[in-house]
Write a protein that holds these residues in place. Structure first.
Motif, PDB file in Angstrom:
ATOM      1  N   THR A 211      29.178  69.651  -7.543  1.00  0.00           N
ATOM      2  CA  THR A 211      27.920  70.351  -7.337  1.00  0.00           C
ATOM      3  C   THR A 211      27.484  70.211  -5.889  1.00  0.00           C
ATOM      4  OG1 THR A 211      25.571  70.372  -7.906  1.00  0.00           O
ATOM      5  CG2 THR A 211      26.712  68.288  -8.189  1.00  0.00           C
ATOM      6  N   SER A 212      26.901  71.269  -5.342  1.00  0.00           N
ATOM      7  CA  SER A 212      26.537  71.278  -3.922  1.00  0.00           C
ATOM      8  C   SER A 212      25.030  71.209  -3.714  1.00  0.00           C
ATOM      9  CB  SER A 212      27.085  72.552  -3.251  1.00  0.00           C
ATOM     10  OG  SER A 212      26.586  73.715  -3.895  1.00  0.00           O
ATOM     11  N   ALA A 213      24.284  70.689  -4.687  1.00  0.00           N
ATOM     12  CA  ALA A 213      22.838  70.549  -4.528  1.00  0.00           C
ATOM     13  C   ALA A 213      22.543  69.528  -3.426  1.00  0.00           C
ATOM     14  CB  ALA A 213      22.215  70.096  -5.853  1.00  0.00           C
ATOM     15  N   ARG A 214      21.880  69.962  -2.375  1.00  0.00           N
ATOM     16  CA  ARG A 214      21.553  69.153  -1.187  1.00  0.00           C
ATOM     17  C   ARG A 214      22.837  68.715  -0.490  1.00  0.00           C
ATOM     18  NH1 ARG A 214      18.232  67.649  -5.186  1.00  0.00           N
ATOM     19  NH2 ARG A 214      19.475  65.820  -5.691  1.00  0.00           N
ATOM     20  N   VAL A 215      23.526  67.730  -1.037  1.00  0.00           N
ATOM     21  CA  VAL A 215      24.860  67.359  -0.561  1.00  0.00           C
ATOM     22  C   VAL A 215      25.774  67.348  -1.782  1.00  0.00           C
ATOM     23  CG1 VAL A 215      24.002  66.001   1.376  1.00  0.00           C
ATOM     24  CG2 VAL A 215      24.383  64.894  -0.841  1.00  0.00           C
ATOM     25  N   TYR A 216      27.073  67.352  -1.548  1.00  0.00           N
ATOM     26  CA  TYR A 216      28.033  67.397  -2.645  1.00  0.00           C
ATOM     27  C   TYR A 216      27.978  66.112  -3.477  1.00  0.00           C
ATOM     28  CZ  TYR A 216      30.282  71.465  -0.505  1.00  0.00           C
ATOM     29  OH  TYR A 216      30.544  72.705  -0.016  1.00  0.00           O
ATOM     30  N   SER A 217      28.149  66.284  -4.786  1.00  0.00           N
ATOM     31  CA  SER A 217      28.350  65.163  -5.697  1.00  0.00           C
ATOM     32  C   SER A 217      29.176  65.673  -6.870  1.00  0.00           C
ATOM     33  CB  SER A 217      27.026  64.575  -6.185  1.00  0.00           C
ATOM     34  OG  SER A 217      26.321  65.516  -6.966  1.00  0.00           O
ATOM     35  N   VAL A 218      29.639  64.752  -7.712  1.00  0.00           N
ATOM     36  CA  VAL A 218      30.504  65.100  -8.835  1.00  0.00           C
ATOM     37  C   VAL A 218      29.801  64.725 -10.133  1.00  0.00           C
ATOM     38  CG1 VAL A 218      32.706  64.620  -9.989  1.00  0.00           C
ATOM     39  CG2 VAL A 218      32.624  64.829  -7.497  1.00  0.00           C
ATOM     40  N   GLY A 240      31.963  70.544   5.175  1.00  0.00           N
ATOM     41  CA  GLY A 240      31.760  71.986   5.230  1.00  0.00           C
ATOM     42  C   GLY A 240      32.189  72.675   3.952  1.00  0.00           C
ATOM     43  N   PHE A 241      33.157  72.105   3.247  1.00  0.00           N
ATOM     44  CA  PHE A 241      33.561  72.556   1.913  1.00  0.00           C
ATOM     45  C   PHE A 241      34.100  71.352   1.162  1.00  0.00           C
ATOM     46  CE2 PHE A 241      37.831  72.363   3.520  1.00  0.00           C
ATOM     47  CZ  PHE A 241      38.645  72.202   2.406  1.00  0.00           C
ATOM     48  N   ALA A 242      34.079  71.426  -0.161  1.00  0.00           N
ATOM     49  CA  ALA A 242      34.634  70.352  -0.988  1.00  0.00           C
ATOM     50  C   ALA A 242      35.116  70.949  -2.297  1.00  0.00           C
ATOM     51  CB  ALA A 242      33.608  69.259  -1.237  1.00  0.00           C
TER      52      ALA A 242
END
Length: 371
Positions: A211-218, A240-242
């Motif tokens: 998930t890319s909310a604010r910063v990426y997390s899983v 920049g991408f994940a």
């Protein structure tokens, strides 16, 4: 000699051919054509997965396929599809599709090479933009049994307004129906609906989405116990991408550090990420269209990635080329090597219009299947 081979021997030989070679064999004679139609599988261990490039928008109904063994690009028609679709995930040699003109989620499966298509049943709850995950029950076969999990999404509340749906549904291919299998934290339902692409990675009993909310997390869900958790992402604020990938039963993450390299991390014990490898600098610059001797910082935001147990592909669009980290086998075992694959600029001397794409890795087949 070839014309005198027994039917079963010839069928076994055909089972080792890639789809493009098998298609040519079919056109040789009636005997070979009949024999090839009974050839339902090929040796997955000896075949590299193909890269399918599916145009995202404003394009004729077709897709492009790259055969890594011959290093050839092909254009194949999708005119057999009754409706516009978007690819979600491979399932063996099939594609899981999302009907793109439907507001609520409607799924289908198809074999783009044998031109077969089938709608899946409607979900129990009409959902808009939920996260989708796939669990294949018998790996290594072209047409496996599978389960599809759908989590979150927007649904219509009893009062007539839209609300986030904090439940999970599961489709079982063996019984061909959906069932609600559990609840989920509302916070995760919101984030999976708004900030998560459809694709997932399955490791053991756990499905993972990024998930890319604010910063990426899983976000992960153990589908055997319906247990949810969140995992941080390395250098999340600088990526920049994940993209999540699965590598030999281990959760991996590919991400491009703004101004720096693109890296591959793998999950270690205790949900800790360990750096596994980096994209070679010269290949990274080539992918981004820059010059390693310039002072420009690398911007990975336009980069996309797809990966599985056999390859990881970083790409931007149809014509730009790809950086590929691929498992290479020899008599002593296997190792992973970085390579460059030229983009699809022309096919059979005819120029191909460049476009944005969604990449899928798949073992293709011409075999007919019973959905």
């Amino acid at each position: 000699m070839w014309s005198n081979l027994p039917f079963d021997v010839l069928a076994n030989i055909f089972s080792f051919l890639s789809p493009d070679s098998l298609a040519r064999a079919r056109s040789t004679c009636k005997y070979w054509h009949l024999c090839s139609k009974t050839c339902y599988s090929f040796n997955l261990n000896n075949q590299q997965p193909w890269f399918l490039a599916l145009p995202i928008r404003n394009h004729k109904p077709c897709f492009y396929a790259h055969n890594p063994d011959l290093n050839n690009w092909y254009e194949l028609s999708l005119e057999f599809l009754p409706v516009p679709v978007r690819a979600v995930s491979p399932i063996g040699s099939l594609l899981l599709l999302k009907i793109s003109h439907s507001t609520t989620l409607q799924l289908a499966i198809c074999n783009p090479f044998s031109r077969q298509f089938r709608y899946l049943p409607q979900l129990n709850i009409s959902r808009t933009n939920p996260a989708v995950g796939v669990v294949v029950l018998n790996q290594g076969v072209q047409f496996p049994s599978f389960r599809i999990y759908v989590a979150g999404g927007m649904s219509e509340a009893a009062q007539g307004g839209a609300t986030y749906e904090p439940t999970t549904e599961m489709y079982d291919s063996e019984v061909d129906e959906w069932q609600i299998v559990g609840s989920m934290p509302v916070e995760f339902a919101v984030r999976l609906t708004v900030w998560t692409p459809n694709e997932s990675v399955r490791i053991g009993n756990v499905l993972y989405w990024i998930t890319s909310a604010r910063v990426y997390s899983v976000i992960g869900c153990d589908v055997s116990t319906n247990t949810w958790k969140e995992i941080s992402v390395p250098m999340a604020e600088r990526l920049g991408f994940a993209t999540l990938v699965g590598r030999d039963g281990v959760l991996g993450l590919v991400g491009g550090i703004s101004g720096g390299n693109s890296c591959v991390w793998e999950m270690e014990e205790g949900d800790i990420w360990g750096l596994k490898n980096k994209v070679p600098s010269e290949l990274g610059w080539k992918l981004l269209g820059g010059n390693s001797n310039s002072n420009n910082k690398r911007n990975w935001e336009s980069t996309k990635c797809v990966g599985n147990d056999e390859a990881i592909c970083l790409y931007r669009d149809l014509g730009s080329g790809m950086v590929v980290w691929r498992k290479v086998r020899d008599e002593e075992g296997s190792e992973w090597e970085w390579n460059w694959v030229e983009g699809c600029g022309c096919i059979k001397g005819k120029k191909v219009h460049n476009c944005s794409i969604r990449g899928i890795l798949i073992h293709p087949t011409l075999a007919s299947s019973i959905f």
